[in-house]
Write a protein that holds these residues in place. Structure first.
Motif, PDB file in Angstrom:
ATOM      1  N   ALA A 139       8.623  -0.868 -19.306  1.00  0.00           N
ATOM      2  CA  ALA A 139      10.131  -1.123 -17.599  1.00  0.00           C
ATOM      3  C   ALA A 139      10.766   0.597 -16.777  1.00  0.00           C
ATOM      4  N   VAL A 140       9.687   0.514 -16.012  1.00  0.00           N
ATOM      5  CA  VAL A 140       9.530   1.853 -15.197  1.00  0.00           C
ATOM      6  C   VAL A 140      10.959   0.273 -14.091  1.00  0.00           C
ATOM      7  N   TRP A 141      12.247   0.398 -14.354  1.00  0.00           N
ATOM      8  CA  TRP A 141      13.009   0.280 -13.918  1.00  0.00           C
ATOM      9  C   TRP A 141      13.148   0.512 -12.270  1.00  0.00           C
ATOM     10  N   THR A 142      12.210   1.569 -11.624  1.00  0.00           N
ATOM     11  CA  THR A 142      13.326   1.658 -10.632  1.00  0.00           C
ATOM     12  C   THR A 142      11.999   1.262  -9.898  1.00  0.00           C
ATOM     13  N   ARG A 143      11.116   1.394 -10.146  1.00  0.00           N
ATOM     14  CA  ARG A 143       9.952   0.388  -9.522  1.00  0.00           C
ATOM     15  C   ARG A 143      10.519  -0.845  -8.906  1.00  0.00           C
ATOM     16  N   PHE A 144      11.219  -1.242  -9.185  1.00  0.00           N
ATOM     17  CA  PHE A 144      11.581  -2.466  -8.967  1.00  0.00           C
ATOM     18  C   PHE A 144      12.693  -2.663  -8.579  1.00  0.00           C
ATOM     19  N   PHE A 145      13.285  -2.018  -8.070  1.00  0.00           N
ATOM     20  CA  PHE A 145      14.336  -1.898  -6.691  1.00  0.00           C
ATOM     21  C   PHE A 145      13.694  -1.408  -5.581  1.00  0.00           C
ATOM     22  N   PRO A 146      14.347  -2.949  -4.271  1.00  0.00           N
ATOM     23  CA  PRO A 146      14.092  -3.416  -2.833  1.00  0.00           C
ATOM     24  C   PRO A 146      14.064  -1.821  -2.100  1.00  0.00           C
ATOM     25  N   LEU A 147      14.766  -0.676  -2.661  1.00  0.00           N
ATOM     26  CA  LEU A 147      14.640   0.001  -1.867  1.00  0.00           C
ATOM     27  C   LEU A 147      13.302   0.584  -2.422  1.00  0.00           C
ATOM     28  N   SER A 148      12.563   0.806  -3.545  1.00  0.00           N
ATOM     29  CA  SER A 148      11.433   1.379  -4.068  1.00  0.00           C
ATOM     30  C   SER A 148      10.292   0.098  -3.021  1.00  0.00           C
ATOM     31  N   ILE A 149      10.248  -0.984  -3.229  1.00  0.00           N
ATOM     32  CA  ILE A 149       9.420  -2.247  -2.722  1.00  0.00           C
ATOM     33  C   ILE A 149       9.485  -1.851  -0.718  1.00  0.00           C
ATOM     34  N   ALA A 150       9.993  -0.960  -0.293  1.00  0.00           N
ATOM     35  CA  ALA A 150      10.378  -1.088   1.150  1.00  0.00           C
ATOM     36  C   ALA A 150      10.018   1.091   1.110  1.00  0.00           C
ATOM     37  N   VAL A 151       9.930   1.398   0.294  1.00  0.00           N
ATOM     38  CA  VAL A 151       9.038   2.897   0.436  1.00  0.00           C
ATOM     39  C   VAL A 151       7.710   2.686   0.185  1.00  0.00           C
ATOM     40  N   ARG A 152       7.216   1.878  -0.127  1.00  0.00           N
ATOM     41  CA  ARG A 152       5.868   1.306  -0.789  1.00  0.00           C
ATOM     42  C   ARG A 152       5.348   0.580   1.057  1.00  0.00           C
ATOM     43  N   GLN A 153       6.037   0.376   0.816  1.00  0.00           N
ATOM     44  CA  GLN A 153       5.564  -0.615   1.886  1.00  0.00           C
ATOM     45  C   GLN A 153       5.485   0.169   3.736  1.00  0.00           C
ATOM     46  N   TYR A 154       6.748   1.249   3.262  1.00  0.00           N
ATOM     47  CA  TYR A 154       6.245   2.251   4.812  1.00  0.00           C
ATOM     48  C   TYR A 154       5.027   2.821   5.070  1.00  0.00           C
ATOM     49  N   ILE A 155       4.968   3.261   3.602  1.00  0.00           N
ATOM     50  CA  ILE A 155       3.754   3.967   3.278  1.00  0.00           C
ATOM     51  C   ILE A 155       2.332   2.904   3.778  1.00  0.00           C
ATOM     52  N   GLN A 156       2.645   1.587   3.273  1.00  0.00           N
ATOM     53  CA  GLN A 156       1.181   0.928   3.475  1.00  0.00           C
ATOM     54  C   GLN A 156       1.018   0.600   4.867  1.00  0.00           C
ATOM     55  N   ASN A 157       2.435   1.006   5.783  1.00  0.00           N
ATOM     56  CA  ASN A 157       2.558  -0.120   7.154  1.00  0.00           C
ATOM     57  C   ASN A 157       2.177   1.636   8.062  1.00  0.00           C
ATOM     58  N   GLY A 158       1.875   2.987   7.233  1.00  0.00           N
ATOM     59  CA  GLY A 158       1.243   3.792   8.012  1.00  0.00           C
ATOM     60  C   GLY A 158       2.844   4.193   8.724  1.00  0.00           C
ATOM     61  N   LEU A 159       3.863   3.872   8.615  1.00  0.00           N
ATOM     62  CA  LEU A 159       5.376   4.454   8.853  1.00  0.00           C
ATOM     63  C   LEU A 159       5.808   6.280   9.403  1.00  0.00           C
ATOM     64  N   ILE A 160       4.861   7.008   8.357  1.00  0.00           N
ATOM     65  CA  ILE A 160       4.856   8.223   8.715  1.00  0.00           C
ATOM     66  C   ILE A 160       3.846   9.130   7.869  1.00  0.00           C
ATOM     67  N   PRO A 202       9.493  11.350 -11.686  1.00  0.00           N
ATOM     68  CA  PRO A 202       9.034  12.465 -11.092  1.00  0.00           C
ATOM     69  C   PRO A 202       7.602  11.798 -10.560  1.00  0.00           C
ATOM     70  N   LEU A 203       6.974  11.537 -12.101  1.00  0.00           N
ATOM     71  CA  LEU A 203       5.809  11.331 -11.721  1.00  0.00           C
ATOM     72  C   LEU A 203       5.422   9.955 -11.261  1.00  0.00           C
ATOM     73  N   THR A 204       6.530   9.049 -11.580  1.00  0.00           N
ATOM     74  CA  THR A 204       6.721   7.657 -11.108  1.00  0.00           C
ATOM     75  C   THR A 204       6.878   7.775  -9.603  1.00  0.00           C
ATOM     76  N   TRP A 205       7.653   8.542  -9.352  1.00  0.00           N
ATOM     77  CA  TRP A 205       7.488   8.871  -7.612  1.00  0.00           C
ATOM     78  C   TRP A 205       6.035   8.785  -7.215  1.00  0.00           C
ATOM     79  N   VAL A 206       5.525  10.079  -7.677  1.00  0.00           N
ATOM     80  CA  VAL A 206       4.367  10.714  -6.741  1.00  0.00           C
ATOM     81  C   VAL A 206       3.301   9.478  -7.357  1.00  0.00           C
ATOM     82  N   PHE A 207       2.884   8.787  -8.160  1.00  0.00           N
ATOM     83  CA  PHE A 207       2.285   7.734  -8.368  1.00  0.00           C
ATOM     84  C   PHE A 207       2.429   6.491  -7.151  1.00  0.00           C
ATOM     85  N   GLN A 208       4.015   5.978  -7.217  1.00  0.00           N
ATOM     86  CA  GLN A 208       3.584   4.910  -6.445  1.00  0.00           C
ATOM     87  C   GLN A 208       4.090   5.464  -5.492  1.00  0.00           C
ATOM     88  N   THR A 209       3.809   6.387  -5.034  1.00  0.00           N
ATOM     89  CA  THR A 209       4.381   7.239  -3.152  1.00  0.00           C
ATOM     90  C   THR A 209       2.072   7.518  -2.964  1.00  0.00           C
TER      91      THR A 209
END
Length: 386
Positions: A139-160, A202-209
């Protein structure tokens, strides 16, 4: 409109996290745009006393729904035929034993983070779940926030551009002098300390990005993990961790990326409670960066900074919720669809994160009592967990 699936939950343990989860669980899913899932709580168990479960039901469940059974043991809960899935919120020192009990009784599981105290335990749980064909999700709840999903999509789409560095600090600023010796932060029998309790964020953010945003076949475990720990002098539990993790840049690069994370019980990354200290998360790519606004575990907004551009977007948490209902929706859909694991936090990634935590502890000769680290089951742990 698709037929609505009702999922019946059993709650294992009655602490503060369970209260937050169940309050979220019983909010009308339609208020967050979820129309295919309906949650009910059919049973609650405390390992210490049936009265604790009864109080939990009276205060948290009964104001919203009727008919919920109280149990004074976890063994009774896992045998309840009216429970489709268990939410396990006992201390992480007890997760392995509690999850094995659930798997032994063929119950799907959503288990609070961290799933276990070491990678050996996590591997054993996942192997057991696979062998028995039972759903299990950390239950890594932070990963399921719409914000987290958006961040992962931004990275995958090459935004930054290619992400080459991620800074994360999750420090809570607790006054340890006001905590009793039995508090989970300070109790080795509960695998207490900063690293496993608040350092997983913090490790969750490192791994999900840096890990999760790569294609599945490109995901590799960290090349290097370097960590330092500092300790609370009386209990011996860790109170501060500083870690660097080396991974390939993301989403598809071959250059090196660094995850730089820190966590502390006694320091704070938001001393005035007004976010004057700035963002606790910075995700830096070759074309700009994404900054996270709000708590690391419960983000409230993000800021995209690129040449000539600075854009801030806020993400609301609907209906006065805490944000835990999104992981419950995911677990319910996985069960409905016959899945054993979620693609948002797959078993392999959960193990990779736990292996990084193991490496940090090994470098610092930091271990918990043998029975807490054990993969023996069943094992009667010395300390009871509510």
């Amino acid at each position: 409109m698709a037929e609505k699936t009702t999922v019946r939950w059993g709650i294992m343990a009655t602490g503060e996290i369970a209260k937050l989860f169940v309050k979220d669980l019983l909010i009308d899913p339609a208020t967050r745009g979820t129309h295919d899932i309906h949650h009910v709580v059919t049973a609650v168990a405390s390992s210490s006393a049936k009265q604790s479960a009864e109080r939990f039901i009276s205060r948290i469940v009964a104001p919203v729904q009727a008919e919920c059974t109280a149990y004074g043991s976890y063994k009774e809960l896992v045998r309840d035929p009216n429970v489709d899935i268990l939410y396990i919120s006992s201390p992480h020192s007890h997760h392995f034993q509690n999850c094995m009990l659930a798997l032994e009784n063929n119950k799907p599981i959503l288990c609070e983070k961290p799933l276990t105290v070491n990678a050996r335990q996590a591997k054993t749980l996942y192997e057991t779940a696979e062998k028995k064909g039972i759903f299990l999700m950390e239950a890594v709840w932070t990963r399921f926030f719409p914000l987290s999903i958006a961040v992962r999509q931004y990275i995958q789409n090459g935004l930054i551009g290619e992400v080459q560095r991620v800074y994360v600090d999750n420090s809570t600023g607790v006054d340890i002098s006001k905590l009793g010796a039995a508090h989970r932060y300070l109790d080795m029998e509960l695998a207490g300390g900063a690293l496993l309790d608040i350092g997983v964020y913090p490790l969750t953010w490192v791994f999900q990005t840096l890990y999760h945003t790569r294609n599945i076949e490109q995901r590799v475990k960290p090349r290097k993990v370097v960590g330092m720990l500092a300790y609370e002098p009386v209990s011996g539990t860790d109170q501060m961790a500083s870690v660097m993790v080396e991974l390939p840049s993301s989403p598809a690069g071959t250059s090196t990326a660094h995850g730089v994370m820190s966590t502390s019980m006694v320091l704070s990354n938001d001393a005035d409670g007004q976010q004057s200290a700035g963002t606790p998360v910075r995700i830096q790519g070759l074309k700009g960066e994404i900054q996270i606004i709000g708590p690391v575990h419960r983000p409230e907004g993000l800021r995209i900074i690129r040449p000539g551009e600075c854009k801030t977007t806020h993400f609301d948490i609907p209906s006065g919720g805490h944000g835990m209902y999104w992981e419950a929706d995911e677990a319910a859909r996985c069960i409905r669809d016959g899945k054993l694991q979620s693609s948002v936090i797959p078993w392999s990634e959960s193990i990779a994160i736990m292996e990084a935590l193991d490496e940090i502890r090994a470098q610092n000769n930091y271990s918990y009592p043998e029975h807490i680290e054990s993969t023996q089951y069943p094992l009667d742990l010395k300390k009871k967990a509510v």
